[in-house]
Write a protein that holds these residues in place. Sequence first.
Motif, PDB file in Angstrom:
ATOM      1  N   GLY A   1       0.820  -1.206   0.000  1.00  0.00           N
ATOM      2  CA  GLY A   1       0.000   0.000   0.000  1.00  0.00           C
ATOM      3  C   GLY A   1       0.851   1.251   0.000  1.00  0.00           C
ATOM      4  O   GLY A   1       1.924   1.312  -0.604  1.00  0.00           O
ATOM      5  N   GLU A   2       0.380   2.283   0.712  1.00  0.00           N
ATOM      6  CA  GLU A   2       1.073   3.560   0.772  1.00  0.00           C
ATOM      7  C   GLU A   2       2.441   3.412   1.443  1.00  0.00           C
ATOM      8  O   GLU A   2       2.585   2.615   2.384  1.00  0.00           O
ATOM      9  N   PRO A   3       3.448   4.159   0.979  1.00  0.00           N
ATOM     10  CA  PRO A   3       4.715   4.178   1.721  1.00  0.00           C
ATOM     11  C   PRO A   3       4.446   4.663   3.143  1.00  0.00           C
ATOM     12  O   PRO A   3       3.650   5.583   3.356  1.00  0.00           O
ATOM     13  N   ARG A   4       5.079   4.051   4.108  1.00  0.00           N
ATOM     14  CA  ARG A   4       4.772   4.401   5.494  1.00  0.00           C
ATOM     15  C   ARG A   4       5.984   4.189   6.384  1.00  0.00           C
ATOM     16  O   ARG A   4       6.874   3.392   6.094  1.00  0.00           O
ATOM     17  N   SER A   5       5.982   4.909   7.504  1.00  0.00           N
ATOM     18  CA  SER A   5       6.941   4.659   8.574  1.00  0.00           C
ATOM     19  C   SER A   5       6.323   3.650   9.509  1.00  0.00           C
ATOM     20  O   SER A   5       5.143   3.763   9.868  1.00  0.00           O
ATOM     21  N   ILE A   6       7.098   2.676   9.921  1.00  0.00           N
ATOM     22  CA  ILE A   6       6.575   1.651  10.811  1.00  0.00           C
ATOM     23  C   ILE A   6       7.583   1.395  11.920  1.00  0.00           C
ATOM     24  O   ILE A   6       8.762   1.739  11.817  1.00  0.00           O
ATOM     25  N   ARG A   7       7.092   0.793  12.983  1.00  0.00           N
ATOM     26  CA  ARG A   7       7.947   0.309  14.057  1.00  0.00           C
ATOM     27  C   ARG A   7       8.063  -1.190  13.868  1.00  0.00           C
ATOM     28  O   ARG A   7       7.051  -1.881  13.738  1.00  0.00           O
TER      29      ARG A   7
END
Length: 840
Positions: free
Chosen positions: A107-113
């Motif tokens: 999906g959308e580019p995202r920041s994740i932990r």
Amino acid sequence: MPFVRDLRVAAHSLRRTPGLVIAVVLTLALGIGANAAIFTLVRGVLLKPLVNRGEDRLIYIRQSAPGIGEENAAFSVPELQDLRASVKTVSAFGDFSAMDFTMIGLGEPRSIRGGVVGGTYFDVMGLRPVLGRLIGPQDDGPQAAGVVVLTYRFWTNSLHKDASVLGKTVRLGSIGDRSATVIGVLEPCVPYPEDTEIIGNVVISPHHLSATMVTGRIHRMTELFGRLAPGVAVDQARAELLSAYSAMKRDHPEAYAQEANFQIGVKLLRDQITSGARTVLLVLLAASGLVFIIACCNVANLILARTVRREGELAVRVALGASKGALRRMLLAESLLLCGAGAALGVMSAQPLVAILARYASRFSIRALDFRVDSSLLWVGAALAIVAAVILAFVPRLPSSGTSGTSSGKPNGLSLSSGSARITGSTSRRQRIFAVTQIAASFVLLAGASTLITTLIALQRTQTGLDTQHVLAIDVPAMSYGKTPAQVADFYKEAIRRIDALPGVSKTAFGDVVPWRDGADTTGPGFQFSADGHVHAAGIEDPRAHSRSISPGFFAALGVPIVAGRDFNTLDYQNNDQNDKEPVVIVSETLARRMFPNQDAINRHVYWTDPVLQFFGGTDLEKARLLAPHRIIGVTADIDDEHVVPEPAATIYSPFDEGAIFGGRLFIHTAANPYALVSSVTRIIRDMSADQPVERAATLEDIRAEVLTPDRLNSLVFGVFAAVALAIAVVGVAGVLAFSVSARTREFGIRLALGSEPQRLLKGVITEGAVMAAAGVLAGAAFGFVLARLASRYFLDVKMPGALPVFVSAFVLMAVAVIASVLPAARAARVDVMQALRSE
């Protein structure tokens, strides 16, 4: 069946007093509903077993350094290897490192932990997949393929349970970049130690495979879990771990500074997970218990009043041969009907309340994130209903077959006369005791709520030194895939230039930490450093400071003054072709005062001395530049980006163009509505790079408010409890006085006939209410003091309230009690003399 007949008779009797029934049911619904909801939450968060298989053998091992204020120092790879080799009471260890990633491919580019784990982690934790498989020993080692497991919440909330994610490839960026394949989805479980979106093997983090990570004893970034060997108790494992840890400290004294006071602790995982919420939930449970006591006392007074008015009926039943047991059974039937109706209404209202309280509790324990209402809500409500029914059934005193209210002998609580009912001394004392108990419990709740509200107001009024209303912070994490550090820096410079051109924007700047949101998670206690004139003492750590990377204009964007020297400019930027220039820094006012007391810090030098910086990534030239002396070109007012209440902050600011860029936060100062810029800024960033995540846009004011949410929720929850308790207590006081006035109508008529002034009767009834309130306040103060002292022995977070909240609570209760007394007092003063005398 006799009791079924009693229930039918009780229902018929209660139909004749609908007002009483409504008052009792609503009051009990408040008390039972609140207690059922909170006990259900306490059970779900503190008592309910984890989904982890064999959770009674699952332990959490923590290393801390309280001497430098580090509650969780984590472990290094060499430390893990030493513990694995020497500890036999733990059959297996599991390691977990939390990191920030940028993810592209789902999906959308995202920041994740994300979590980085070894191949034994999931076996040790006793977890299973709901889709695909989990990471195992076959996924260990530098030659393994990169694989990731999605957490259930992320798969459900962000990917809508899309089963086709299995086998997809994602690109992950952090300290280095890697691709990985999605191999499974983890079952719903408590996300500890952090709430992550993905969990991957060590291959997804090049940093974990580096020689510095594998060999550096002080390079600590790993959480440690263990599974007890069969037949081993926690105390046995703790003793062996402490012994092994002591040996490690003896063998490697250079890695464990004496003043840091390194320690190791061992807990069952469930105890560790619930420790953050234990105090607040138990205090909340105690508060709801007080509300239940208040509700029962209020209802008991209503039942007493009804019993007095029914004295004729009860006396007739006794005269016809009814035993005390039969009368008590009749009262129990009535109480069960009332309490059952109250419990039913309370349980229905408790279901949405549980959902609200679960979101509240999730601020203190991540276990509450997955809380679900279960059957415990019903049986807790039923149990409370039975308890309340038994209490209410045995509150009234009954006439016996050998006495009547006017016969000789000691009054038994009911008095029969030819006309209306009058309260005997025993019943009057009981009513006053119940009223005083209500006021005492209300005072405890009100004092506690006042303390929390006072604290919250103080926190909200604290000056931060930042222009929080007009600064928009946006996460734009660094995307280094296929780029050099200089190209990453150029991306941010161009973004700043374009955003500055937007209407209404006065200044845009880069920083690596958003105050309060991620400041505390960046560098812990900071890094050791030294300065011109500072002499290092053997065996003692150098002072520590936080390191921050910023662009020119950062302080202007946040509204922070530079008190000496100047800001960074383009000449200070050290791109790869300019490494011959002297590195420069800006320091905080606190650091300048500590290191250069009564001196000018400008053009003096500071340099990093922390041994952990040897693990800094980059070229040899970049490492040498990092550790070289840095000339101070400016001194700025302190920015405490960790604490809501600002503390002195020792900080060293470097140009963000030096070496690799981490973090990636943009700060935009505007005089207009900051949120109106979000769409324009997002469009600018996406035009520059379609894969660039742009997330978590918020003003600094709203970010600080979010950090204060637990304090605000505490104040709201306990404030609601206190308000409900106060309302019930006030009604109880007014009810006792009103019934007292009604029963004393003849007395008041005689006193008025003998010449007593109505004002004296008015004053007497109000004084009676004030005396009850004062007795309740004193009793509540004594009970609250004892309770707080007792609780402070077991819960370190429990503190005595200050003088102001106690005084305000006492004043409010006294004032409200006096106001509640006015209506019954006015009724006493308006008694018609002839009607009062004829009533007897």
